[in-house]
Design a protein around this motif. Structure first.
Motif, mmCIF file in Angstrom:
data_model
loop_
_atom_site.group_PDB
_atom_site.id
_atom_site.type_symbol
_atom_site.label_atom_id
_atom_site.label_comp_id
_atom_site.label_asym_id
_atom_site.label_seq_id
_atom_site.Cartn_x
_atom_site.Cartn_y
_atom_site.Cartn_z
ATOM 1 N N GLU A 147 0.823 -1.228 -0.002
ATOM 2 C CA GLU A 147 -0.017 0.031 -0.017
ATOM 3 C C GLU A 147 0.706 1.381 0.062
ATOM 4 N N THR A 148 2.068 1.261 1.058
ATOM 5 C CA THR A 148 2.951 2.330 0.660
ATOM 6 C C THR A 148 4.244 1.679 0.041
ATOM 7 N N LEU A 149 4.974 2.540 -0.419
ATOM 8 C CA LEU A 149 6.150 2.318 -1.055
ATOM 9 C C LEU A 149 7.207 1.780 0.007
ATOM 10 N N GLN A 150 7.198 2.297 1.313
ATOM 11 C CA GLN A 150 7.763 1.753 2.340
ATOM 12 C C GLN A 150 7.387 0.156 2.839
ATOM 13 N N SER A 151 6.472 -0.045 2.849
ATOM 14 C CA SER A 151 5.815 -1.471 3.175
ATOM 15 C C SER A 151 6.174 -2.381 1.851
ATOM 16 N N LEU A 152 6.067 -1.877 0.786
ATOM 17 C CA LEU A 152 6.537 -2.436 -0.524
ATOM 18 C C LEU A 152 7.796 -2.931 -0.328
ATOM 19 N N VAL A 153 8.973 -2.198 -0.071
ATOM 20 C CA VAL A 153 10.115 -2.610 -0.139
ATOM 21 C C VAL A 153 10.583 -3.492 1.189
ATOM 22 N N LEU A 154 9.893 -3.116 2.223
ATOM 23 C CA LEU A 154 10.270 -4.175 3.557
ATOM 24 C C LEU A 154 9.598 -5.506 3.267
ATOM 25 N N GLY A 155 8.492 -5.450 2.617
ATOM 26 C CA GLY A 155 8.023 -6.927 2.185
ATOM 27 C C GLY A 155 8.652 -7.761 1.188
ATOM 28 N N GLU A 156 9.341 -6.902 0.285
ATOM 29 C CA GLU A 156 10.109 -7.720 -0.681
ATOM 30 C C GLU A 156 11.285 -8.056 -0.296
ATOM 31 N N LEU A 157 12.106 -7.252 0.661
ATOM 32 C CA LEU A 157 13.281 -7.694 1.246
ATOM 33 C C LEU A 157 13.062 -8.986 2.130
ATOM 34 N N LYS A 158 11.838 -9.272 2.721
ATOM 35 C CA LYS A 158 11.719 -10.488 3.466
ATOM 36 C C LYS A 158 11.883 -11.735 2.560
ATOM 37 N N THR A 159 11.642 -11.403 1.450
ATOM 38 C CA THR A 159 11.601 -12.528 0.520
ATOM 39 C C THR A 159 13.168 -12.587 -0.048
ATOM 40 N N LYS A 160 13.972 -12.058 0.423
ATOM 41 C CA LYS A 160 15.435 -12.102 -0.045
ATOM 42 C C LYS A 160 15.452 -11.564 -1.589
ATOM 43 N N LYS A 161 14.636 -10.837 -1.808
ATOM 44 C CA LYS A 161 14.976 -10.207 -3.263
ATOM 45 C C LYS A 161 15.062 -8.554 -3.176
ATOM 46 N N HIS A 162 15.425 -7.973 -4.126
ATOM 47 C CA HIS A 162 15.381 -6.535 -3.977
ATOM 48 C C HIS A 162 15.366 -5.866 -5.354
ATOM 49 N N VAL A 163 14.779 -6.343 -6.251
ATOM 50 C CA VAL A 163 14.204 -5.971 -7.731
ATOM 51 C C VAL A 163 13.680 -4.532 -7.228
ATOM 52 N N ALA A 164 12.570 -4.494 -6.725
ATOM 53 C CA ALA A 164 11.748 -3.130 -6.487
ATOM 54 C C ALA A 164 12.440 -2.411 -5.772
ATOM 55 N N ALA A 165 13.010 -2.806 -4.791
ATOM 56 C CA ALA A 165 13.871 -1.944 -3.718
ATOM 57 C C ALA A 165 14.865 -1.029 -4.433
ATOM 58 N N GLU A 166 15.558 -1.833 -5.547
ATOM 59 C CA GLU A 166 16.533 -1.246 -6.092
ATOM 60 C C GLU A 166 16.211 -0.413 -7.112
ATOM 61 N N GLY A 167 14.898 -0.785 -7.791
ATOM 62 C CA GLY A 167 14.339 -0.084 -8.521
ATOM 63 C C GLY A 167 13.818 1.489 -7.925
ATOM 64 N N LEU A 168 13.523 1.248 -6.872
ATOM 65 C CA LEU A 168 12.880 2.552 -6.252
ATOM 66 C C LEU A 168 14.094 3.295 -5.679
ATOM 67 N N VAL A 169 15.435 2.822 -5.364
ATOM 68 C CA VAL A 169 16.318 3.618 -5.143
ATOM 69 C C VAL A 169 16.874 4.370 -6.484
ATOM 70 N N TRP A 170 16.965 3.723 -7.647
ATOM 71 C CA TRP A 170 17.157 4.402 -8.765
ATOM 72 C C TRP A 170 16.120 5.632 -9.325
ATOM 73 N N LEU A 171 14.791 5.247 -9.078
ATOM 74 C CA LEU A 171 13.704 6.062 -9.234
ATOM 75 C C LEU A 171 13.968 7.193 -8.468
ATOM 76 N N VAL A 172 14.084 7.303 -7.239
ATOM 77 C CA VAL A 172 14.394 8.517 -6.282
ATOM 78 C C VAL A 172 15.501 9.177 -6.943
ATOM 79 N N ARG A 173 16.613 8.396 -7.127
ATOM 80 C CA ARG A 173 17.691 9.195 -7.682
ATOM 81 C C ARG A 173 17.241 10.085 -9.003
ATOM 82 N N GLY A 174 16.494 9.487 -9.738
ATOM 83 C CA GLY A 174 16.022 10.193 -10.988
ATOM 84 C C GLY A 174 14.979 11.170 -10.656
ATOM 85 N N LEU A 175 14.009 11.076 -9.646
ATOM 86 C CA LEU A 175 13.372 12.147 -9.329
ATOM 87 C C LEU A 175 13.915 13.221 -8.451
ATOM 88 N N ASP A 176 15.132 12.932 -7.747
ATOM 89 C CA ASP A 176 15.818 13.892 -7.042
ATOM 90 C C ASP A 176 16.632 14.730 -8.079
#
Length: 204
Positions: A81-110
């Motif tokens: 529902e939130t970006l923060q919960s999305l990242v934390l939920g994905e990291l629990k699965t030992k994956k970080h595709v979306a978490a890493e995508g969000l890091v780059w998205l935030v850099r681009g938006l910044d």
């Protein structure tokens, strides 16, 4: 300026403004995933206004990372529902595709926010100066020697300041107010996400 309503600005034509992206102050400043991704998609069309094919890689970078985050949201809507919960939920699965995508998205938006902020605050500066300045402080330190020239070419391909602002609307005062409002809203949400991404539990 096709599509801009009479007396309006380009910002009246986009699907979602960052002003309308909810922040849940009662829940760790949770940023609503659906609205954030819609606003990010809307903002990528700003690069079309810059009118150069050189900006295609910048836009593609943003849209590619939006796609990674959205795919995680679709795979696990209940915890996205939130970006923060999305990242934390994905990291629990030992994956970080979306978490890493969000890091780059935030850099681009910044990068986008800092470019526009620099140009708002320095009215004698051309867009190329503002974009180059922001690129050096945001994306450039993370880019490889292969990517840097591609993005540097885009920075040099920006139109003249007056040409760009005219594309945002015919009433310069309305354009200035709308741009300031959008950039301020984007800056607030980028700052929240950067602070979140700096936290230990958001890293992999």
């Amino acid at each position: 300026m096709s599509g801009i309503p009479a007396g309006g600005t380009w910002f009246d034509t986009i699907n979602r403004s960052f002003v309308d992206v909810p922040i849940n102050g009662a829940n760790d400043n949770g940023i609503s995933t659906t609205e954030f991704l819609e606003a990010a998609e809307s903002l990528t069309t700003l690069f079309d206004l810059l009118g150069s094919a050189a900006f295609a890689p910048v836009k593609n970078d943003l849209t590619g990372n939006i796609k990674k985050v959205r795919e995680r949201q679709q795979a696990a809507p209940g915890e996205s529902e939130t970006l923060q919960s999305l990242v934390l939920g994905e990291l629990k699965t030992k994956k970080h595709v979306a978490a890493e995508g969000l890091v780059w998205l935030v850099r681009g938006l910044d990068f986008t926010a800092q470019s526009l902020r620099h140009n708002i605050n320095n009215q004698s500066k051309e867009l190329s100066d503002s974009f180059r300045d922001a690129y050096g402080r945001t994306l450039k330190p993370h880019h490889s020697f292969i990517i840097k020239p591609i993005f540097s070419a885009a920075m040099s391909a920006t139109p003249y300041r007056n040409t760009f602002y005219a594309k945002l609307g015919s009433d310069s005062e309305k354009v200035k107010a709308a741009l300031e409002r959008e950039v301020a809203a984007l800056e607030e949400r980028v700052a929240i996400l950067k602070a979140f991404q700096d936290r230990k539990e958001a890293k992999w």
